[in-house]
Write an enzyme that holds these catalytic residues in place. Sequence first.
Site, PDB file in Angstrom:
ATOM      1  N   ALA A 139      17.661  82.549  52.974  1.00  0.00           N
ATOM      2  CA  ALA A 139      18.465  83.114  51.886  1.00  0.00           C
ATOM      3  C   ALA A 139      19.575  84.012  52.419  1.00  0.00           C
ATOM      4  O   ALA A 139      20.197  84.756  51.667  1.00  0.00           O
ATOM      5  CB  ALA A 139      17.567  83.913  50.946  1.00  0.00           C
ATOM      6  N   ASP A 193      21.656  90.389  63.236  1.00  0.00           N
ATOM      7  CA  ASP A 193      20.385  90.336  62.526  1.00  0.00           C
ATOM      8  C   ASP A 193      19.268  91.008  63.324  1.00  0.00           C
ATOM      9  O   ASP A 193      18.459  91.766  62.782  1.00  0.00           O
ATOM     10  CB  ASP A 193      19.990  88.880  62.259  1.00  0.00           C
ATOM     11  CG  ASP A 193      21.057  88.136  61.468  1.00  0.00           C
ATOM     12  OD1 ASP A 193      22.005  88.780  61.007  1.00  0.00           O
ATOM     13  OD2 ASP A 193      20.921  86.907  61.336  1.00  0.00           O
TER      14      ASP A 193
HETATM   15  P1  ADP Z   1      17.470  83.147  57.241  1.00  0.00           P
HETATM   16  O1  ADP Z   1      17.387  83.833  58.561  1.00  0.00           O
HETATM   17  O2  ADP Z   1      18.711  83.450  56.494  1.00  0.00           O
HETATM   18  O3  ADP Z   1      16.273  83.364  56.384  1.00  0.00           O
HETATM   19  P2  ADP Z   1      17.443  80.863  58.951  1.00  0.00           P
HETATM   20  O4  ADP Z   1      17.703  79.411  58.716  1.00  0.00           O
HETATM   21  O5  ADP Z   1      18.208  81.563  59.983  1.00  0.00           O
HETATM   22  O6  ADP Z   1      17.547  81.581  57.525  1.00  0.00           O
HETATM   23  O7  ADP Z   1      15.915  81.044  59.340  1.00  0.00           O
HETATM   24  C1  ADP Z   1      14.906  80.427  58.590  1.00  0.00           C
HETATM   25  C2  ADP Z   1      13.960  79.731  59.544  1.00  0.00           C
HETATM   26  O8  ADP Z   1      13.216  80.717  60.303  1.00  0.00           O
HETATM   27  C3  ADP Z   1      12.906  78.936  58.834  1.00  0.00           C
HETATM   28  O9  ADP Z   1      13.350  77.612  58.544  1.00  0.00           O
HETATM   29  C4  ADP Z   1      11.777  78.927  59.861  1.00  0.00           C
HETATM   30  O10 ADP Z   1      12.026  77.967  60.875  1.00  0.00           O
HETATM   31  C5  ADP Z   1      11.890  80.310  60.489  1.00  0.00           C
HETATM   32  N1  ADP Z   1      11.033  81.280  59.792  1.00  0.00           N
HETATM   33  C6  ADP Z   1      11.427  82.396  59.164  1.00  0.00           C
HETATM   34  N2  ADP Z   1      10.374  83.035  58.596  1.00  0.00           N
HETATM   35  C7  ADP Z   1       9.281  82.311  58.888  1.00  0.00           C
HETATM   36  C8  ADP Z   1       7.882  82.432  58.556  1.00  0.00           C
HETATM   37  N3  ADP Z   1       7.423  83.436  57.819  1.00  0.00           N
HETATM   38  N4  ADP Z   1       7.053  81.470  59.030  1.00  0.00           N
HETATM   39  C9  ADP Z   1       7.516  80.445  59.774  1.00  0.00           C
HETATM   40  N5  ADP Z   1       8.815  80.277  60.092  1.00  0.00           N
HETATM   41  C10 ADP Z   1       9.688  81.191  59.664  1.00  0.00           C
HETATM   42 MG    MG Z   2      18.703  83.549  60.191  1.00  0.00          MG
END
Ligand code: ADP
Ligand code: MG
Length: 412
Positions: A139, A193
Amino acid sequence: MHVGAPAPRPAWTPAEGAARVRSLFARTFGPTPEEVGVWSAPGRVNVVGEHTDYNAGLCLPVALEHRTFVALRPRDDDRVRLASAQEPGVRELDLADVAPGTVDGWPAYVAGVAWALREAGHPVRGFDAVVDSCVPYGAGLSSSAAIECAFAVALDDVAGLGLADDDAGRATLAAACVRAENEIAGAPTGGMDQSASLRCTAGHALLLDCRPGLSPADAATGVPFDLAAAGLALLVIDTRAEHQLVDGQYADRRRTCEEAAAALGLPHLRALADDDPGALDVALDKLTDDVARRRVRHVVTEIGRVREVVALVDAGLAHEIGPLLDASHASLRDDYEVSCRELDLAVEAARDAGALGARMTGGGFGGSAIALVRAADASRVGAAVVAAFAAAGLTAPDLLLATPSGPAGRTA
Ligand code: ADP
Ligand code: MG
Protein backbone atom coordinates in the site's frame (compact mmCIF):
# COMPACT_ATOMS: atom_id res chain seq x y z
CA MET A 1 -16.98 8.66 14.33
CA HIS A 2 -18.85 10.63 11.73
CA VAL A 3 -21.91 8.77 10.49
CA GLY A 4 -20.96 6.66 7.49
CA ALA A 5 -17.21 6.95 8.12
CA PRO A 6 -15.38 3.64 8.33
CA ALA A 7 -13.22 3.28 11.43
CA PRO A 8 -9.55 3.80 10.61
CA ARG A 9 -7.60 0.52 10.57
CA PRO A 10 -6.27 0.19 14.13
CA ALA A 11 -2.66 -0.63 14.97
CA TRP A 12 -2.08 -3.71 17.14
CA THR A 13 -0.68 -3.06 20.57
CA PRO A 14 2.78 -4.55 21.16
CA ALA A 15 1.19 -7.18 23.44
CA GLU A 16 -1.33 -8.11 20.77
CA GLY A 17 1.33 -8.38 18.06
CA ALA A 18 3.57 -10.46 20.34
CA ALA A 19 0.72 -12.81 21.25
CA ARG A 20 -0.13 -13.31 17.59
CA VAL A 21 3.38 -14.25 16.48
CA ARG A 22 4.02 -16.42 19.55
CA SER A 23 0.85 -18.33 18.84
CA LEU A 24 1.71 -18.69 15.14
CA PHE A 25 5.21 -19.83 16.09
CA ALA A 26 3.82 -22.50 18.41
CA ARG A 27 1.42 -23.73 15.72
CA THR A 28 4.17 -23.81 13.08
CA PHE A 29 7.23 -25.07 14.93
CA GLY A 30 5.87 -26.43 18.22
CA PRO A 31 5.43 -24.82 21.61
CA THR A 32 8.71 -23.31 22.82
CA PRO A 33 7.65 -19.89 24.09
CA GLU A 34 10.63 -19.30 26.40
CA GLU A 35 13.20 -19.52 23.62
CA VAL A 36 11.25 -17.32 21.25
CA GLY A 37 11.89 -13.59 21.32
CA VAL A 38 9.63 -11.07 19.61
CA TRP A 39 10.79 -8.03 17.65
CA SER A 40 8.83 -5.55 15.58
CA ALA A 41 9.31 -2.73 13.12
CA PRO A 42 6.96 -0.04 11.83
CA GLY A 43 5.70 0.80 8.40
CA ARG A 44 6.15 4.41 7.41
CA VAL A 45 4.48 7.21 5.59
CA ASN A 46 6.39 9.94 3.86
CA VAL A 47 5.16 13.47 4.65
CA VAL A 48 6.99 15.06 1.73
CA GLY A 49 10.02 14.38 -0.46
CA GLU A 50 8.93 11.72 -2.95
CA HIS A 51 11.30 10.08 -5.44
CA THR A 52 14.09 12.15 -3.95
CA ASP A 53 15.98 9.50 -1.96
CA TYR A 54 17.71 7.95 -4.96
CA ASN A 55 18.60 11.45 -6.15
CA ALA A 56 20.64 12.15 -3.01
CA GLY A 57 17.79 14.41 -1.92
CA LEU A 58 15.75 15.07 1.20
CA CYS A 59 12.65 13.32 2.48
CA LEU A 60 10.58 13.42 5.64
CA PRO A 61 9.03 10.10 6.70
CA VAL A 62 7.27 9.24 9.95
CA ALA A 63 7.08 5.74 11.42
CA LEU A 64 3.54 4.42 11.76
CA GLU A 65 2.03 2.88 14.84
CA HIS A 66 1.33 -0.09 12.55
CA ARG A 67 4.07 -2.69 12.82
CA THR A 68 5.29 -6.05 11.56
CA PHE A 69 6.02 -8.56 14.32
CA VAL A 70 8.55 -11.38 14.19
CA ALA A 71 8.95 -14.30 16.61
CA LEU A 72 12.35 -15.89 16.10
CA ARG A 73 14.38 -18.70 17.56
CA PRO A 74 18.05 -18.87 16.54
CA ARG A 75 19.56 -22.10 15.20
CA ASP A 76 23.16 -23.23 15.33
CA ASP A 77 23.24 -24.15 11.65
CA ASP A 78 22.49 -22.12 8.51
CA ARG A 79 18.94 -23.39 7.91
CA VAL A 80 16.10 -20.88 7.80
CA ARG A 81 12.47 -21.92 8.25
CA LEU A 82 9.84 -19.22 7.80
CA ALA A 83 6.11 -18.74 7.98
CA SER A 84 3.95 -15.65 7.62
CA ALA A 85 0.34 -15.09 8.59
CA GLN A 86 0.05 -13.19 5.30
CA GLU A 87 1.40 -16.02 3.11
CA PRO A 88 0.69 -19.75 2.76
CA GLY A 89 2.96 -22.54 3.89
CA VAL A 90 6.37 -22.88 5.50
CA ARG A 91 9.42 -21.87 3.45
CA GLU A 92 12.87 -23.32 4.00
CA LEU A 93 16.25 -22.30 2.70
CA ASP A 94 19.92 -22.45 3.52
CA LEU A 95 21.76 -19.17 4.11
CA ALA A 96 24.81 -20.53 2.30
CA ASP A 97 22.71 -20.69 -0.91
CA VAL A 98 21.42 -17.11 -0.77
CA ALA A 99 22.66 -14.88 -3.58
CA PRO A 100 21.03 -12.43 -6.00
CA GLY A 101 18.35 -14.24 -7.97
CA THR A 102 18.20 -17.40 -5.83
CA VAL A 103 15.26 -16.72 -3.47
CA ASP A 104 11.70 -16.59 -4.78
CA GLY A 105 8.89 -14.54 -3.26
CA TRP A 106 8.57 -13.01 0.16
CA PRO A 107 11.37 -14.99 1.91
CA ALA A 108 13.81 -12.90 -0.17
CA TYR A 109 13.12 -9.93 2.12
CA VAL A 110 14.11 -12.02 5.13
CA ALA A 111 16.96 -14.10 3.72
CA GLY A 112 18.30 -10.93 2.12
CA VAL A 113 18.78 -9.26 5.49
CA ALA A 114 20.67 -12.26 6.90
CA TRP A 115 22.70 -12.43 3.69
CA ALA A 116 23.58 -8.71 3.79
CA LEU A 117 24.66 -8.89 7.43
CA ARG A 118 26.85 -11.91 6.63
CA GLU A 119 28.28 -10.09 3.61
CA ALA A 120 29.22 -7.27 5.98
CA GLY A 121 31.14 -9.79 8.10
CA HIS A 122 28.63 -10.34 10.90
CA PRO A 123 28.28 -13.86 12.34
CA VAL A 124 24.59 -14.41 11.55
CA ARG A 125 23.32 -18.01 11.61
CA GLY A 126 20.05 -19.71 10.71
CA PHE A 127 16.71 -19.37 12.48
CA ASP A 128 13.10 -20.49 12.71
CA ALA A 129 10.77 -17.52 12.54
CA VAL A 130 7.22 -16.39 11.89
CA VAL A 131 5.77 -13.04 10.86
CA ASP A 132 2.47 -11.28 11.28
CA SER A 133 1.68 -7.68 10.46
CA CYS A 134 -0.93 -4.95 10.63
CA VAL A 135 0.96 -2.88 8.04
CA PRO A 136 -1.14 -2.97 4.86
CA TYR A 137 0.60 -4.95 2.14
CA GLY A 138 1.78 -3.22 -1.00
CA ALA A 139 0.00 0.00 0.00
CA GLY A 140 3.03 2.26 -0.22
CA LEU A 141 3.39 2.15 3.57
CA SER A 142 6.49 -0.02 3.35
CA SER A 143 5.49 -3.39 4.64
CA SER A 144 8.70 -4.48 2.88
CA ALA A 145 10.94 -2.33 5.07
CA ALA A 146 8.90 -3.32 8.13
CA ILE A 147 9.60 -7.02 7.58
CA GLU A 148 13.27 -6.38 6.74
CA CYS A 149 13.85 -4.15 9.73
CA ALA A 150 12.02 -6.45 12.16
CA PHE A 151 14.38 -9.24 11.09
CA ALA A 152 17.38 -6.91 11.18
CA VAL A 153 16.85 -6.07 14.86
CA ALA A 154 16.02 -9.70 15.67
CA LEU A 155 19.18 -11.04 14.03
CA ASP A 156 21.25 -8.24 15.55
CA ASP A 157 19.93 -9.17 18.96
CA VAL A 158 20.34 -12.96 18.79
CA ALA A 159 23.83 -12.66 17.27
CA GLY A 160 24.82 -10.13 19.94
CA LEU A 161 25.97 -7.57 17.37
CA GLY A 162 24.70 -4.57 19.35
CA LEU A 163 24.04 -2.54 16.21
CA ALA A 164 20.51 -1.60 17.25
CA ASP A 165 21.86 -0.03 20.45
CA ASP A 166 22.73 3.31 18.89
CA ASP A 167 21.74 5.37 15.89
CA ALA A 168 24.98 4.80 13.97
CA GLY A 169 24.51 1.05 14.32
CA ARG A 170 20.93 1.41 13.18
CA ALA A 171 22.19 3.19 10.07
CA THR A 172 24.37 0.11 9.44
CA LEU A 173 21.34 -2.16 9.84
CA ALA A 174 19.36 0.07 7.46
CA ALA A 175 22.11 -0.26 4.85
CA ALA A 176 21.93 -4.05 5.17
CA CYS A 177 18.15 -3.92 4.66
CA VAL A 178 18.57 -1.75 1.57
CA ARG A 179 21.02 -4.31 0.12
CA ALA A 180 18.51 -7.06 0.92
CA GLU A 181 15.72 -5.25 -0.92
CA ASN A 182 17.86 -4.18 -3.89
CA GLU A 183 19.97 -7.25 -4.43
CA ILE A 184 18.00 -10.23 -3.08
CA ALA A 185 14.37 -9.09 -3.40
CA GLY A 186 15.32 -7.27 -6.60
CA ALA A 187 13.46 -4.01 -5.92
CA PRO A 188 15.59 -0.97 -6.82
CA THR A 189 14.28 1.27 -4.03
CA GLY A 190 16.18 4.08 -2.32
CA GLY A 191 17.01 4.13 1.37
CA MET A 192 14.14 6.08 2.86
CA ASP A 193 11.94 3.21 4.03
CA GLN A 194 14.55 1.29 5.98
CA SER A 195 15.95 4.42 7.64
CA ALA A 196 12.45 5.43 8.68
CA SER A 197 11.65 2.05 10.16
CA LEU A 198 14.93 1.80 12.09
CA ARG A 199 15.61 5.43 13.02
CA CYS A 200 12.36 7.37 13.51
CA THR A 201 11.38 8.29 17.05
CA ALA A 202 7.95 8.76 18.58
CA GLY A 203 6.44 12.21 18.09
CA HIS A 204 8.97 13.04 15.38
CA ALA A 205 9.37 12.96 11.64
CA LEU A 206 12.81 12.04 10.31
CA LEU A 207 14.54 14.47 7.98
CA LEU A 208 16.72 12.27 5.80
CA ASP A 209 19.54 13.67 3.75
CA CYS A 210 20.34 10.98 1.22
CA ARG A 211 23.65 12.38 -0.08
CA PRO A 212 26.21 9.57 -0.15
CA GLY A 213 29.06 9.69 2.33
CA LEU A 214 27.37 11.69 5.10
CA SER A 215 27.90 10.51 8.67
CA PRO A 216 24.81 8.82 10.14
CA ALA A 217 24.29 11.82 12.41
CA ASP A 218 24.35 14.25 9.49
CA ALA A 219 22.13 12.05 7.34
CA ALA A 220 19.14 11.84 9.71
CA THR A 221 17.63 14.45 11.99
CA GLY A 222 14.55 14.06 14.17
CA VAL A 223 12.03 16.86 13.61
CA PRO A 224 9.44 17.25 16.41
CA PHE A 225 6.09 16.57 14.74
CA ASP A 226 3.49 16.20 17.43
CA LEU A 227 0.34 16.32 15.34
CA ALA A 228 -2.08 15.69 18.19
CA ALA A 229 -0.67 18.57 20.23
CA ALA A 230 -1.16 20.83 17.21
CA GLY A 231 -4.79 19.68 16.88
CA LEU A 232 -3.96 17.95 13.60
CA ALA A 233 -4.16 14.45 12.19
CA LEU A 234 -2.53 12.81 9.21
CA LEU A 235 -5.11 10.65 7.49
CA VAL A 236 -3.71 7.88 5.30
CA ILE A 237 -5.91 6.69 2.46
CA ASP A 238 -4.89 3.30 1.08
CA THR A 239 -6.53 3.38 -2.34
CA ARG A 240 -6.12 -0.41 -2.73
CA ALA A 241 -5.47 0.30 -6.39
CA GLU A 242 -3.24 -2.36 -7.86
CA HIS A 243 -1.23 -1.40 -10.87
CA GLN A 244 1.02 -3.47 -13.05
CA LEU A 245 4.51 -2.48 -14.20
CA VAL A 246 5.20 -0.61 -10.99
CA ASP A 247 8.72 -1.93 -10.65
CA GLY A 248 9.53 -1.15 -14.26
CA GLN A 249 8.21 2.40 -13.88
CA TYR A 250 10.25 2.96 -10.74
CA ALA A 251 13.43 1.73 -12.39
CA ASP A 252 12.62 3.88 -15.42
CA ARG A 253 12.24 7.07 -13.32
CA ARG A 254 15.45 6.29 -11.54
CA ARG A 255 17.35 5.77 -14.78
CA THR A 256 15.99 8.99 -16.31
CA CYS A 257 17.20 10.95 -13.28
CA GLU A 258 20.64 9.37 -13.37
CA GLU A 259 21.00 10.02 -17.08
CA ALA A 260 19.86 13.63 -16.69
CA ALA A 261 22.38 14.21 -13.90
CA ALA A 262 25.12 12.70 -16.06
CA ALA A 263 24.09 14.87 -19.04
CA LEU A 264 24.34 17.92 -16.78
CA GLY A 265 27.75 16.85 -15.50
CA LEU A 266 26.41 16.43 -11.96
CA PRO A 267 26.98 13.56 -9.54
CA HIS A 268 23.24 13.57 -8.77
CA LEU A 269 20.23 15.89 -9.09
CA ARG A 270 20.56 17.03 -5.51
CA ALA A 271 23.47 19.19 -6.59
CA LEU A 272 20.96 21.37 -8.48
CA ALA A 273 18.78 21.83 -5.42
CA ASP A 274 21.77 23.13 -3.45
CA ASP A 275 22.73 25.61 -6.13
CA ASP A 276 21.31 29.13 -6.43
CA PRO A 277 17.63 29.37 -7.45
CA GLY A 278 18.42 30.15 -11.10
CA ALA A 279 20.41 26.93 -11.52
CA LEU A 280 17.32 24.83 -12.15
CA ASP A 281 16.21 26.97 -15.11
CA VAL A 282 19.70 26.91 -16.58
CA ALA A 283 19.78 23.13 -16.25
CA LEU A 284 16.31 22.72 -17.75
CA ASP A 285 17.42 24.77 -20.77
CA LYS A 286 20.33 22.40 -21.29
CA LEU A 287 18.16 19.28 -21.34
CA THR A 288 16.72 18.55 -24.76
CA ASP A 289 14.23 15.88 -23.75
CA ASP A 290 10.94 17.22 -22.38
CA VAL A 291 10.33 14.13 -20.24
CA ALA A 292 13.78 14.40 -18.63
CA ARG A 293 13.16 18.10 -18.05
CA ARG A 294 9.94 17.46 -16.16
CA ARG A 295 11.46 14.65 -14.10
CA VAL A 296 14.33 16.92 -13.07
CA ARG A 297 11.96 19.76 -12.23
CA HIS A 298 9.99 17.48 -9.93
CA VAL A 299 13.04 16.24 -8.06
CA VAL A 300 14.57 19.67 -7.54
CA THR A 301 11.35 21.45 -6.55
CA GLU A 302 10.39 18.55 -4.28
CA ILE A 303 13.66 18.85 -2.36
CA GLY A 304 12.83 22.55 -1.93
CA ARG A 305 9.39 21.64 -0.58
CA VAL A 306 10.97 19.37 2.03
CA ARG A 307 13.04 22.33 3.23
CA GLU A 308 9.96 24.56 3.38
CA VAL A 309 7.89 21.98 5.25
CA VAL A 310 10.64 21.44 7.82
CA ALA A 311 11.01 25.20 8.31
CA LEU A 312 7.27 25.56 8.98
CA VAL A 313 7.13 22.55 11.29
CA ASP A 314 10.17 23.81 13.21
CA ALA A 315 8.43 27.16 13.61
CA GLY A 316 5.34 25.49 15.11
CA LEU A 317 3.34 26.08 11.93
CA ALA A 318 2.54 22.51 10.89
CA HIS A 319 -1.01 23.60 10.07
CA GLU A 320 0.45 25.72 7.25
CA ILE A 321 2.17 22.95 5.29
CA GLY A 322 -0.99 22.03 3.34
CA PRO A 323 -0.23 24.04 0.18
CA LEU A 324 3.21 22.43 0.01
CA LEU A 325 1.61 18.98 0.14
CA ASP A 326 -0.78 20.04 -2.62
CA ALA A 327 2.12 21.31 -4.74
CA SER A 328 3.98 18.04 -4.18
CA HIS A 329 0.99 16.12 -5.50
CA ALA A 330 0.70 18.30 -8.59
CA SER A 331 4.39 17.84 -9.32
CA LEU A 332 4.20 14.05 -8.91
CA ARG A 333 1.09 13.90 -11.09
CA ASP A 334 2.13 16.24 -13.89
CA ASP A 335 5.93 16.26 -13.97
CA TYR A 336 6.89 12.88 -12.54
CA GLU A 337 3.76 11.09 -13.83
CA VAL A 338 3.51 8.54 -11.03
CA SER A 339 -0.01 9.28 -9.80
CA CYS A 340 -3.14 7.48 -10.98
CA ARG A 341 -6.88 8.02 -11.04
CA GLU A 342 -7.45 6.63 -7.54
CA LEU A 343 -4.71 8.74 -5.97
CA ASP A 344 -5.93 11.89 -7.71
CA LEU A 345 -9.48 11.20 -6.58
CA ALA A 346 -8.41 10.56 -2.96
CA VAL A 347 -6.50 13.84 -2.88
CA GLU A 348 -9.24 15.89 -4.49
CA ALA A 349 -12.03 14.43 -2.36
CA ALA A 350 -10.02 15.02 0.82
CA ARG A 351 -9.36 18.63 -0.10
CA ASP A 352 -12.99 19.22 -1.06
CA ALA A 353 -13.99 17.92 2.38
CA GLY A 354 -11.73 20.40 4.14
CA ALA A 355 -8.28 18.79 4.32
CA LEU A 356 -5.53 21.40 4.77
CA GLY A 357 -3.50 19.66 2.07
CA ALA A 358 -3.18 16.26 0.47
CA ARG A 359 -0.80 14.30 -1.73
CA MET A 360 0.02 10.85 -2.94
CA THR A 361 2.78 9.25 -0.88
CA GLY A 362 5.19 6.44 -1.66
CA GLY A 363 6.27 5.36 -5.11
CA GLY A 364 2.90 5.90 -6.80
CA PHE A 365 0.76 4.03 -9.38
CA GLY A 366 -1.60 3.07 -6.58
CA GLY A 367 -0.77 2.77 -2.92
CA SER A 368 -1.67 5.53 -0.51
CA ALA A 369 -2.40 9.22 -0.26
CA ILE A 370 -2.12 11.38 2.85
CA ALA A 371 -4.35 14.23 3.92
CA LEU A 372 -3.42 16.70 6.65
CA VAL A 373 -6.63 17.52 8.51
CA ARG A 374 -7.75 19.28 11.64
CA ALA A 375 -8.16 16.41 14.12
CA ALA A 376 -11.86 17.14 14.46
CA ASP A 377 -12.32 16.80 10.68
CA ALA A 378 -10.62 13.40 10.28
CA SER A 379 -13.83 11.36 10.24
CA ARG A 380 -15.63 13.72 7.92
CA VAL A 381 -12.77 13.80 5.43
CA GLY A 382 -12.42 10.01 5.60
CA ALA A 383 -16.13 9.56 4.97
CA ALA A 384 -16.03 11.96 2.03
CA VAL A 385 -13.17 10.06 0.40
CA VAL A 386 -14.96 6.74 0.87
CA ALA A 387 -18.12 8.23 -0.63
CA ALA A 388 -16.20 9.62 -3.61
CA PHE A 389 -14.70 6.17 -4.31
CA ALA A 390 -18.13 4.56 -4.10
CA ALA A 391 -19.60 7.15 -6.45
CA ALA A 392 -16.78 6.44 -8.93
CA GLY A 393 -17.42 2.68 -8.73
CA LEU A 394 -13.98 2.03 -7.19
CA THR A 395 -13.02 -0.49 -4.50
CA ALA A 396 -13.51 1.07 -1.06
CA PRO A 397 -10.26 2.57 0.26
CA ASP A 398 -8.83 1.66 3.64
CA LEU A 399 -8.16 4.46 6.12
CA LEU A 400 -5.65 4.73 8.91
CA LEU A 401 -4.22 7.51 11.02
CA ALA A 402 -0.48 8.12 10.97
CA THR A 403 0.73 8.65 14.53
CA PRO A 404 4.48 9.41 14.48
CA SER A 405 5.82 6.39 16.35
CA GLY A 406 8.99 4.71 17.52
CA PRO A 407 11.46 2.54 15.60
CA ALA A 408 12.18 -1.17 15.20
CA GLY A 409 13.21 -3.01 18.35
CA ARG A 410 12.64 -5.86 20.75
CA THR A 411 8.99 -6.13 21.73
CA ALA A 412 8.88 -9.11 24.12
P1 ADP B 1 5.04 -2.02 0.40
O1 ADP B 1 6.43 -1.99 0.93
O2 ADP B 1 4.57 -0.71 -0.09
O3 ADP B 1 4.06 -2.61 1.34
P2 ADP B 1 6.28 -3.79 -1.46
O4 ADP B 1 5.84 -4.39 -2.75
O5 ADP B 1 7.54 -3.04 -1.43
O6 ADP B 1 5.05 -2.95 -0.90
O7 ADP B 1 6.45 -4.96 -0.40
C1 ADP B 1 5.45 -5.92 -0.23
C2 ADP B 1 6.10 -7.29 -0.24
O8 ADP B 1 6.89 -7.46 0.96
C3 ADP B 1 5.09 -8.41 -0.18
O9 ADP B 1 4.65 -8.77 -1.48
C4 ADP B 1 5.91 -9.52 0.46
O10 ADP B 1 6.76 -10.14 -0.50
C5 ADP B 1 6.79 -8.77 1.45
N1 ADP B 1 6.15 -8.70 2.77
C6 ADP B 1 5.80 -7.59 3.44
N2 ADP B 1 5.20 -7.89 4.61
C7 ADP B 1 5.18 -9.23 4.70
C8 ADP B 1 4.65 -10.16 5.67
N3 ADP B 1 4.04 -9.74 6.78
N4 ADP B 1 4.80 -11.48 5.40
C9 ADP B 1 5.41 -11.90 4.28
N5 ADP B 1 5.90 -11.07 3.33
C10 ADP B 1 5.79 -9.76 3.53
MG1 MG C 1 8.18 -1.53 -0.18
